[in-house]
Motif scaffolding. Structure first.
Motif, PDB file in Angstrom:
ATOM      1  N   LYS A  73      13.346  40.269  33.709  1.00  0.00           N
ATOM      2  CA  LYS A  73      13.552  40.368  32.270  1.00  0.00           C
ATOM      3  C   LYS A  73      12.648  40.770  31.576  1.00  0.00           C
ATOM      4  O   LYS A  73      11.911  42.084  31.114  1.00  0.00           O
ATOM      5  N   ASP A  74      11.544  40.518  32.359  1.00  0.00           N
ATOM      6  CA  ASP A  74      10.196  40.974  31.691  1.00  0.00           C
ATOM      7  C   ASP A  74       8.590  40.609  32.964  1.00  0.00           C
ATOM      8  O   ASP A  74       9.028  39.767  34.177  1.00  0.00           O
ATOM      9  N   ASP A  77       8.662  36.952  34.159  1.00  0.00           N
ATOM     10  CA  ASP A  77      10.205  36.933  35.201  1.00  0.00           C
ATOM     11  C   ASP A  77      10.090  37.472  36.568  1.00  0.00           C
ATOM     12  O   ASP A  77      10.696  36.692  37.821  1.00  0.00           O
TER      13      ASP A  77
END
Length: 116
Positions: A73-74, A77
């Motif tokens: 997700k980012d 993560d």
């Protein structure tokens, strides 16, 4: 016309597709390698098969990492995914080294075992 500004989903899709093709080629490679080792008359063929199985598990784990990173997700993560992968690989490497050592000892014992 070529999309000069692809979306994150398009990039993920292209990466997943490429990873799938690489996985398929890798599976075919290991199948051929297994066939070659199965027909080998060499006394170390069983150790070679075991080593190849370790390689295949490691490569599969790396492909799985790629799958998980594609879906991250980012950045936080992604870093957690990499950290977990590294820890798992260290455990796996330890187990594989232990197994290889045991296998080498068995082979050496068989070659240099006591003769009556």
């Amino acid at each position: 016309m070529v999309d000069t500004n692809p979306s994150a989903e398009n990039i993920r899709s292209m990466l997943a597709e490429a990873l799938g093709r690489i996985r398929k080629a890798n599976a075919e490679y290991f199948e051929l390698l297994e066939k070659g080792l199965s027909s080998s008359p060499l006394p170390i063929a069983s150790q070679a098969k075991e080593f190849c199985a370790h390689m295949q598990r490691n490569v599969t784990a790396t492909f799985d990492l790629g799958d998980r990173l594609i879906q991250a997700k980012d950045m936080q993560d992604a870093l957690k995914i990499q950290s977990d992968f590294f820890q798992d690989q260290m455990r796996t490497l330890t187990d594989q080294a232990k197994n290889a050592g045991e296998s080498a000892m068995k082979a050496a014992t068989g070659m240099f075992g006591q003769k009556s």
